[in-house]
Enzyme design. Structure first.
Site, PDB file in Angstrom:
ATOM      1  N   ASN A 105      -9.003  -1.187  -4.801  1.00 22.42           N
ATOM      2  CA  ASN A 105      -9.138   0.209  -4.350  1.00 22.42           C
ATOM      3  C   ASN A 105     -10.038   0.960  -5.320  1.00 22.42           C
ATOM      4  OD1 ASN A 105      -6.133  -0.152  -5.337  1.00 22.42           O
ATOM      5  ND2 ASN A 105      -6.423   2.002  -5.629  1.00 22.42           N
ATOM      6  N   ASP A 106      -9.684   2.143  -5.726  1.00 19.26           N
ATOM      7  CA  ASP A 106     -10.604   3.075  -6.407  1.00 19.26           C
ATOM      8  C   ASP A 106     -11.629   2.462  -7.371  1.00 19.26           C
ATOM      9  OD1 ASP A 106      -8.362   4.355  -5.471  1.00 19.26           O
ATOM     10  OD2 ASP A 106      -7.831   5.265  -7.371  1.00 19.26           O
TER      11      ASP A 106
ATOM     12  N   TRP B 191      -2.160  -4.277  -1.959  1.00 20.03           N
ATOM     13  CA  TRP B 191      -1.988  -3.569  -3.229  1.00 20.03           C
ATOM     14  C   TRP B 191      -0.824  -4.207  -3.992  1.00 20.03           C
ATOM     15  CZ3 TRP B 191       1.475  -0.513  -5.990  1.00 20.03           C
ATOM     16  CH2 TRP B 191       0.919   0.330  -6.965  1.00 20.03           C
TER      17      TRP B 191
ATOM     18  N   PHE C 190      -3.526   1.904 -13.820  1.00 18.11           N
ATOM     19  CA  PHE C 190      -4.062   2.715 -12.729  1.00 18.11           C
ATOM     20  C   PHE C 190      -5.464   3.230 -13.083  1.00 18.11           C
ATOM     21  CE2 PHE C 190      -0.234   4.151  -9.924  1.00 18.11           C
ATOM     22  CZ  PHE C 190       0.085   2.831  -9.681  1.00 18.11           C
TER      23      PHE C 190
HETATM   24  C1  FRU Z   1      -5.889   6.647  -5.619  1.00 22.16           C
HETATM   25  C2  FRU Z   1      -4.761   6.085  -6.445  1.00 22.16           C
HETATM   26  C3  FRU Z   1      -4.811   6.645  -7.856  1.00 22.16           C
HETATM   27  C4  FRU Z   1      -4.082   5.611  -8.648  1.00 22.16           C
HETATM   28  C5  FRU Z   1      -4.502   4.339  -7.969  1.00 22.16           C
HETATM   29  C6  FRU Z   1      -3.478   3.258  -7.946  1.00 22.16           C
HETATM   30  O1  FRU Z   1      -6.313   5.835  -4.602  1.00 22.16           O
HETATM   31  O2  FRU Z   1      -3.526   6.371  -5.829  1.00 22.16           O
HETATM   32  O3  FRU Z   1      -4.281   7.943  -7.975  1.00 22.16           O
HETATM   33  O4  FRU Z   1      -4.445   5.627  -9.992  1.00 22.16           O
HETATM   34  O5  FRU Z   1      -4.838   4.685  -6.640  1.00 22.16           O
HETATM   35  O6  FRU Z   1      -4.000   2.070  -7.492  1.00 22.16           O
END
Ligand code: FRU
Length: 494
Positions: A37-38, A62, A97
């Site tokens: 993800n991010d 995830w 994270f």
């Molecule tokens: C955003 C988020 C962040 C967090 C991460 C966890 O997509 O929820 O706030 O750090 O993904 O994977």
């Protein structure tokens, strides 16, 4: 020292990463294996651009968050590097994270990220605590700081929530380091906190930079804060947005707050608020500044509400947008694909002033890995009501982009791409009126579609979820005669 957990992740990548190659788009970043993800730590280090990302190598879901890692010299061709962080210390045992990176004066690269701890309360509910941690390294291997966390709940202002306290973005201003961090306040909605440090290890709280007050969503995730063309920009990715006209859709949004910043008092003043991307699959953008002064943004080309849509048995899930150059024009955020992608253009096909009435196709205007530029112009005195383009078309499946002149709206639509998931497939957004002239630039890469309207005035990202890679046809259609100019290139990333 590489921990057992990190070594395990690296071994896993080494063993299985190559099998995911058949699933990858050509120029959009994917994880080596598993879930991403991010974007994290998008930054310049020793003359190269590094990108880390939220990463769970062991499945396409995830899971306990690691940091994956790639780097590039041109934002198009990326080199895979071994996983950078694993949840392997007391401060981050339940996840590393999102966060950011910066080059230190001594030549090391510093990662500032959120460490997660979960505890089961006596009433059985699980609580999660988030705090900010540091790791330093050489661009491949990173050592976690022994005094992590460097910013914990004790730094929070009154009402600040230790459960939602994450995603530090670090930057330098004058002699000091600063970071912005997302937090939840006592009204349940988000805020962005500003912290300051002389060395990036010892931090102090400065102030609440801005807060949501339940106006733009609830928790504000993944803030970014940077100057652009004489203004100051705050990006946030809110959860639980409510729709506002066609500007913001419900759910996970992307918000750009344009304002001014007093560097002495660290005061940010809002002037305008707009969406960043008007498509379906876009979240958590992060930016860097290149040595030649460009502000480049990359985002996760997904949205939490649609992440369950995946091909059976896919080895990877999640990808990034093509990096985009940001500018401000007339108080509005403009985005355009990084100019480096133009080095990969080949087999140019162009047409000028073609009359479109009903549906037409044009010789050699097709493909699934293309840079397609279309300018639509009214013909004679005709006032057309709509212009529509289909692409990734095999006769049965296709995606569409439609412009309606009376409402001056653009619609992206992937309903007919063949997905059997009942998710959002359509989105409308407003574009500026320009006497019936509208410009589209579509960057297509397999199932990744990124649309740029009117030279970057709006951008819309969406995934197609189309199984047929040979669906390549493109059609143009209008209710009244219109003229179009078309320039199409194949993108060949060798
Ligand atoms: C955003 C988020 C962040 C967090 C991460 C966890 O997509 O929820 O706030 O750090 O993904 O994977």
């Amino acid at each position: 020292m590489i921990s057992e957990q990190l070594q395990k992740a690296r071994n896993f990548e080494e063993k299985y990463g190559k099998y995911a190659d058949i699933e990858r788009p050509a120029y959009h970043v994917t994880g080596t294996i598993g879930w991403i993800n991010d974007p994290n730590g998008f930054s310049v280090y020793k003359g190269e651009y590094h990108l880390f990302f939220q990463y769970h190598p062991y499945s396409n879901e995830w899971g306990p968050m690691h940091w994956g890692h790639v780097k590039t010299r041109d934002f198009v061709k990326w080199e895979r590097l071994p996983a950078a962080l694993a949840p392997d210390t007391e401060a981050d045992r339940d996840g590393c994270f999102s966060g950011s990176a910066i080059e230190l004066p001594d030549g090391r690269q510093l990662l500032l990220y959120t460490g997660v701890n979960r505890i089961r309360r006596t009433d059985s509910l699980v609580e999660e605590f988030q705090h900010q941690c540091v790791a330093v390294g050489d661009g491949i291997n990173y050592e976690k700081y022994e005094d992590n966390p460097v910013i914990d709940a004790g730094f929070l202002p009154e009402g600040g929530d230790a459960l939602d306290f994450r995603d530090p973005k670090i930057f330098k201003d004058g002699d000091n380091y600063y970071c912005v961090v997302g937090n939840r306040t006592s009204d349940g909605s988000g805020s962005v906190l500003l912290f300051k440090s002389a060395d990036a290890f010892q931090w102090e709280f400065v102030k609440v930079l801005d807060a949501c007050y339940n106006e733009y969503g609830r928790m504000w995730e993944c803030p970014d804060f940077f100057s652009l063309d004489g203004k100051q920009i705050l990006f946030v990715s809110p959860q639980e947005m409510r729709p506002i006209g066609l500007e913001f859709h419900a759910g996970y949004g992307s918000v750009c707050i344009i304002g001014s910043y007093d560097h002495k008092t660290c005061t940010f003043k809002r002037e305008k608020v707009q969406a960043i991307d008007y498509g379906i699959d876009f979240y958590a953008p992060q930016t860097l500044k290149t040595p030649d002064g460009r502000q480049i943004m990359i985002a996760w080309m997904q949205n939490w509400t649609t992440t369950f849509c995946k091909r059976n048995g896919s080895r990877i899930h999640g990808s990034m947008t093509l990096p985009r150059e940001l500018t401000l024009r007339d108080g509005r955020l403009f985005q355009n694909p990084v100019r480096e992608i133009e080095n990969y253009r080949s087999r140019k096909v162009s047409y000028e002033n073609v009359i479109v009435k009903d549906t037409i196709t044009l010789g050699n205007v097709n493909g699934r890995c293309i840079d397609l530029n279309v300018t639509v112009k009214p013909f004679k005195n005709h006032n057309y009501k709509f212009f529509r383009m289909t692409f990734a078309n095999d006769g049965e499946h296709f995606a569409t982009i439609r412009y309606k002149s009376d409402s001056s709206t653009v619609r992206i639509d992937r309903t007919r791409c063949g997905s059997s998931f009942d998710i959002v497939h359509v989105r409308d957004f407003i574009v500026s009126q320009n006497k019936g002239v509208i410009k589209f630039r579509l960057m297509l890469d397999g199932n990744h579609a990124e649309l740029f309207v009117n030279d970057g005035e709006e951008a819309a990202s969406f995934l197609l979820y189309l199984d047929n890679n040979d669906a390549k046809a493109i059609t143009f259609e209008a209710d009244e005669e219109v003229l179009i100019d078309v320039e199409k290139y194949d993108l060949i990333i060798d």
